[in-house]
Design a protein around this motif. Structure first.
Motif, PDB file in Angstrom:
ATOM      1  N   ALA A   7       0.813  -1.227   0.000  1.00 50.22           N
ATOM      2  CA  ALA A   7       0.000   0.000   0.000  1.00 50.22           C
ATOM      3  C   ALA A   7       0.841   1.270   0.000  1.00 50.22           C
ATOM      4  CB  ALA A   7      -0.937  -0.029   1.207  1.00 50.22           C
ATOM      5  N   ARG A  39      -2.346  -1.447  -3.595  1.00 49.28           N
ATOM      6  CA  ARG A  39      -3.312  -0.436  -3.174  1.00 49.28           C
ATOM      7  C   ARG A  39      -2.618   0.914  -3.105  1.00 49.28           C
ATOM      8  NH1 ARG A  39      -5.085  -0.923   2.816  1.00 49.28           N
ATOM      9  NH2 ARG A  39      -3.679   0.807   3.185  1.00 49.28           N
ATOM     10  N   HIS A 205       4.603   0.861  12.009  1.00 39.25           N
ATOM     11  CA  HIS A 205       3.136   0.858  12.048  1.00 39.25           C
ATOM     12  C   HIS A 205       2.553   0.100  13.240  1.00 39.25           C
ATOM     13  CE1 HIS A 205       2.129   2.925   8.332  1.00 39.25           C
ATOM     14  NE2 HIS A 205       3.110   2.294   7.729  1.00 39.25           N
TER      15      HIS A 205
HETATM   16  N1  GLU Z   1       0.508   3.968   2.875  1.00 42.42           N
HETATM   17  C1  GLU Z   1       0.986   3.390   4.095  1.00 42.42           C
HETATM   18  C2  GLU Z   1       2.511   3.537   4.138  1.00 42.42           C
HETATM   19  O1  GLU Z   1       3.107   3.654   3.080  1.00 42.42           O
HETATM   20  C3  GLU Z   1       0.580   1.928   4.160  1.00 42.42           C
HETATM   21  C4  GLU Z   1       0.835   1.277   5.465  1.00 42.42           C
HETATM   22  C5  GLU Z   1       0.158  -0.070   5.509  1.00 42.42           C
HETATM   23  O2  GLU Z   1       0.702  -1.002   4.924  1.00 42.42           O
HETATM   24  O3  GLU Z   1      -0.910  -0.169   6.077  1.00 42.42           O
HETATM   25  O4  GLU Z   1       3.105   3.582   5.187  1.00 42.42           O
END
Ligand code: GLU
Length: 441
Positions: A7, A39, A205
């Motif tokens: 993503a 995504r 994260h």
């Molecule tokens: N767009 C987020 C990032 O690049 C995605 C994080 C995820 O994988 O949820 O950190």
């Protein structure tokens, strides 16, 4: 059925650090014949561009990653609106009217009083009248998610049991004043909608995961498995930057690095699988397990990429090299096998091939002239093969009592004009007797 997603936010090209989750997700899906969703997290409409999105796809394609499915968050707002309304109805999303300035002042006051700068939830106790008053003053609300305050536990597939204490966090803003969404809610909504089974992403994260698990549960969605990998850093543990040698993938490509070498370094640094040549990503997918990813840092060493790149080329079978040699007019197996061991980058083959096709400037020192004349007179008759060099130099050794460097180096200098290069036993049959006679003269 395994469904993973990568993503990225399309706000620039991929670099080595974000190649890591891209590849880890790909390898994980490959090993399970799963689905790979690309995504684009493009809810930030100001910074996101279609050009970056296309660039990211090209970066992934360079590795051979072809997503099963591609989605743009910017096209899925209706889903997020519906989730927003459900959270409001459930009392988990509440409007807040503080300005940035007011929030700053609150944080400063909290710090001054020795309290953590957590949002005080003042907006939760606003009466309907007070909210109307705010709106009448022209204030627009942003919306916060009301955290449960209970510790959130999850079994991370890399890091093991994790606990995120949401009581020590501010209620996160999910919707901005202008109605647009921050990353947190769309990510969960999409993970539910697309049936994502495993979320593999960087360990930056982990605390988001605490919040997101609460949102999954509030929306009644199945909570996926989570795996948080260590981030690639420079030698001192610092974040990757140009200075530490982390170029964007497109720059690494332009510099002539093999996609496979870049992929291996991006994904296997900081794991218990060695950084060494593998024939392809599929063979890594079969070997790599998430539990092999270290809990410590993953330190990127540009010298390791350099040497891995060379090792991959030195072992590259002709069949693999052939499609790239053809456009250069160099598709010959004996030529490839003779030259590949001297390649640092694939493109070096063009200059090396000139050692065979010429023209080169032979280098013959005055004191070696007599020896070189003798060598010329003793060139064995054709046909030549890999044994010709030993035969020839064996004769010269007997006739001159030269040996070692004194025997080989003048011959190399005369035949190639260089002090180093491909093995002469392989070069000789490629050059042939006529070219050798010319150069020795
Ligand atoms: N767009 C987020 C990032 O690049 C995605 C994080 C995820 O994988 O949820 O950190």
């Amino acid at each position: 059925m395994t469904i993973v997603r990568y993503a990225p936010s399309p706000t620039g090209r991929l670099h080595l650090g974000n190649a890591r989750p891209a590849l880890l997700n790909w390898l994980f899906a490959q090993a399970r014949s799963g689905t790979y969703v690309l995504r684009f997290d493009d809810t930030d409409t100001i910074r996101s561009t279609e050009e970056s999105a296309r660039g990211i796809e090209a970066d992934l394609a360079w590795f051979g990653i072809v997503p099963t499915l591609k989605v743009h968050q910017s096209e899925r707002t209706a889903l997020y609106d519906a989730a927003r309304d459900r959270l409001i109805e459930a009392g988990r999303l509440y409007p807040c009217y503080e300005t940035e300035n007011e929030l700053d002042r609150k944080r400063m006051r909290a710090r001054a009083q020795g309290r953590p700068p957590i949002y005080d939830r003042a907006a939760l106790s606003l009466t309907e009248d007070q909210k109307r008053q705010c709106e009448a003053e022209g204030r627009k609300p942003h919306w916060r998610f009301k955290l449960d305050g209970k510790p959130v536990h999850f079994a991370d597939l890399i890091k093991g049991e994790q606990t995120v204490n949401t009581a020590s966090m501010s209620d996160p803003v999910l919707v901005r004043e202008d109605g647009s969404y921050l990353y947190t809610l769309p990510s969960v909504v999409d993970d539910i909608d697309l049936g994502i089974t495993h979320v593999i992403r960087g360990e930056d994260h982990v605390s988001n995961t605490g919040t997101q698990i609460e949102i999954f549960e509030a929306l009644g969605g199945a909570v996926p498995f989570f795996a948080h990998h260590n981030l690639l850093t420079g030698a001192e543990g610092e974040g990757l930057s140009k200075r530490t040698g982390s170029l964007s993938l497109s720059e690494l490509r332009a510099e002539g690095y093999e996609a496979l070498a870049v992929a291996i370094v991006a994904v296997l640094t900081g794991t218990s699988l060695p950084v060494e040549p593998y024939p392809d990503l599929g063979s890594i997918a079969r070997k790599l397990d998430l539990t092999m990813i270290s809990h410590g840092p993953a330190r990127y060493d540009p010298a390791e990429l350099e040497s891995l790149n060379a090792r991959i080329l030195h072992a590259m079978p002709y069949e693999v090299a052939r499609p790239r040699l053809e456009p250069l007019g160099l598709a010959s197996e004996p030529l490839w096998l003779a030259l590949r061991e001297n390649l640092a980058r694939f493109g070096d083959i063009v200059n090396l091939a000139r050692l065979v096709s010429g023209p080169i400037v032979p280098s013959i020192a005055p004191e070696d002239r007599e020896f070189i004349d003798l060598a010329r007179e003793n060139l064995p008759p054709e046909p030549w093969d890999q044994g010709t060099w030993a035969l020839w130099t064996g004769t010269l050794k007997e006739k001159t009592e030269r040996k070692g460097k004194a025997l080989f180096l003048p011959l190399r200098l005369a035949l190639t004009g260089r002090h180093d290069g491909p093995e002469l036993k392989s070069l000789l049959p490629l050059l042939g007797r006529k070219a050798c006679l010319d150069r020795l003269s």
